[in-house]
Write an enzyme that holds these catalytic residues in place. Structure first.
Site, PDB file in Angstrom:
ATOM      1  N   ASP A   1       0.824  -1.206   0.000  1.00  0.00           N
ATOM      2  CA  ASP A   1       0.000   0.000   0.000  1.00  0.00           C
ATOM      3  C   ASP A   1       0.860   1.259   0.000  1.00  0.00           C
ATOM      4  O   ASP A   1       1.920   1.303   0.619  1.00  0.00           O
ATOM      5  CB  ASP A   1      -0.901  -0.011   1.235  1.00  0.00           C
ATOM      6  CG  ASP A   1      -1.979   1.054   1.174  1.00  0.00           C
ATOM      7  OD1 ASP A   1      -2.340   1.476   0.058  1.00  0.00           O
ATOM      8  OD2 ASP A   1      -2.460   1.465   2.241  1.00  0.00           O
TER       9      ASP A   1
ATOM     10  N   ASN B   1     -10.053  -2.678  -6.920  1.00  0.00           N
ATOM     11  CA  ASN B   1      -9.222  -1.776  -7.717  1.00  0.00           C
ATOM     12  C   ASN B   1      -9.824  -1.448  -9.075  1.00  0.00           C
ATOM     13  O   ASN B   1      -9.400  -0.485  -9.730  1.00  0.00           O
ATOM     14  CB  ASN B   1      -7.821  -2.355  -7.916  1.00  0.00           C
ATOM     15  CG  ASN B   1      -6.959  -2.289  -6.672  1.00  0.00           C
ATOM     16  OD1 ASN B   1      -6.008  -3.046  -6.516  1.00  0.00           O
ATOM     17  ND2 ASN B   1      -7.277  -1.384  -5.745  1.00  0.00           N
TER      18      ASN B   1
END
Length: 243
Positions: free
Chosen positions: A23, A71
């Site tokens: 991340d 995503n």
């Protein structure tokens, strides 16, 4: 990696399976005035360093969250980049991973995924299938809830067909219906970037995982950060629900 010495941790205190949420790539690039895609490019090199660090430690299983089912909500430009990027990373790195004795496994859904990405994932799996030094699970088009739903659907299908009885399903048999039945439970759930959430990653497998959150964005993550996380894991008292 050559200048770094991994901590001397007895094998029984090492995590068998590390789940890594990669991340902060986009934020890292934005903070530096770059396109978000440049953060992902930097993340490729960092992931390879993490693999080397796991090999040095003797950690046998690493799962990397490369592209989630959520995503797809990102911009069309970024999704297109990430599809091509994941494809090209596999193409560039599979031979090197093979030489290191790393077995690559793909965990995730097929629908919506580019066929060229699927081809590279399957090619990497085939090339490395007999390697035993370590397993790298590339979680591409993966979501923990999606994985559990897919498993439940398959169980329902088999039950409706008379192939399965409800009493046959328990905590030991349910994983047989997950994307990667042989995946061990997660011991260490590691997330850089300062965020403190699981983001729908390996929900079933992480039931008793030790969570370690670090403030550093993933492109700045180093092997030493991994060593620090593993040392913290080794110091914890894992009780698995007991007193």
């Amino acid at each position: 990696m050559s200048e770094l010495v991994p901590p001397n941790i007895p094998a029984e205190f090492l995590p068998r399976h590390i789940a890594l949420v990669m991340d902060g790539n986009g934020r890292w690039a934005t903070e530096k005035g770059m396109k978000r895609t440049e953060g992902h490019r930097r993340g490729e090199a960092v992931l390879l360093d993490v693999v080397d660090a796991c090999l040095a430690l003797g950690v046998p299983y690493l799962s990397a969250y490369a592209f989630s089912t959520e995503n797809w909500r990102r911009s069309t430009e970024e999704v297109r980049f990430l599809m091509g990027f994941n494809r090209d990373v596999l193409r560039r790195q599979r031979d090197g991973l093979h030489e290191k004795g790393v077995r690559v496994r793909w965990v995730g859904r097929r629908p919506r995924l580019w066929r060229s990405v699927i081809r590279e994932l399957e090619a990497a799996e085939e090339l490395t299938k007999d390697n035993t030094n370590m397993t790298l699970a590339m979680c591409v088009n993966y979501g923990g809830r999606a994985e559990i739903i897919d498993a439940a659907r398959e169980i329902a299908r088999q039950a409706a067909a008379g192939q399965l009885r409800p009493e046959q399903i328990n905590e030991k048999t349910f994983p047989d219906f997950l994307d990667e039945p042989d995946m061990p439970d997660v011991d260490l759930f590691l997330r850089p970037s300062g965020e403190k959430r699981t983001s729908n990653f390996l929900l079933w497998q992480s039931a008793y995982a030790e969570m370690v959150y670090q403030d550093k964005l993933f492109p700045d993550f180093t092997p030493q950060d991994l060593f620090d996380a593993v040392e913290e894991y080794a110091r914890r008292d894992r009780r698995f629900g007991t007193a």
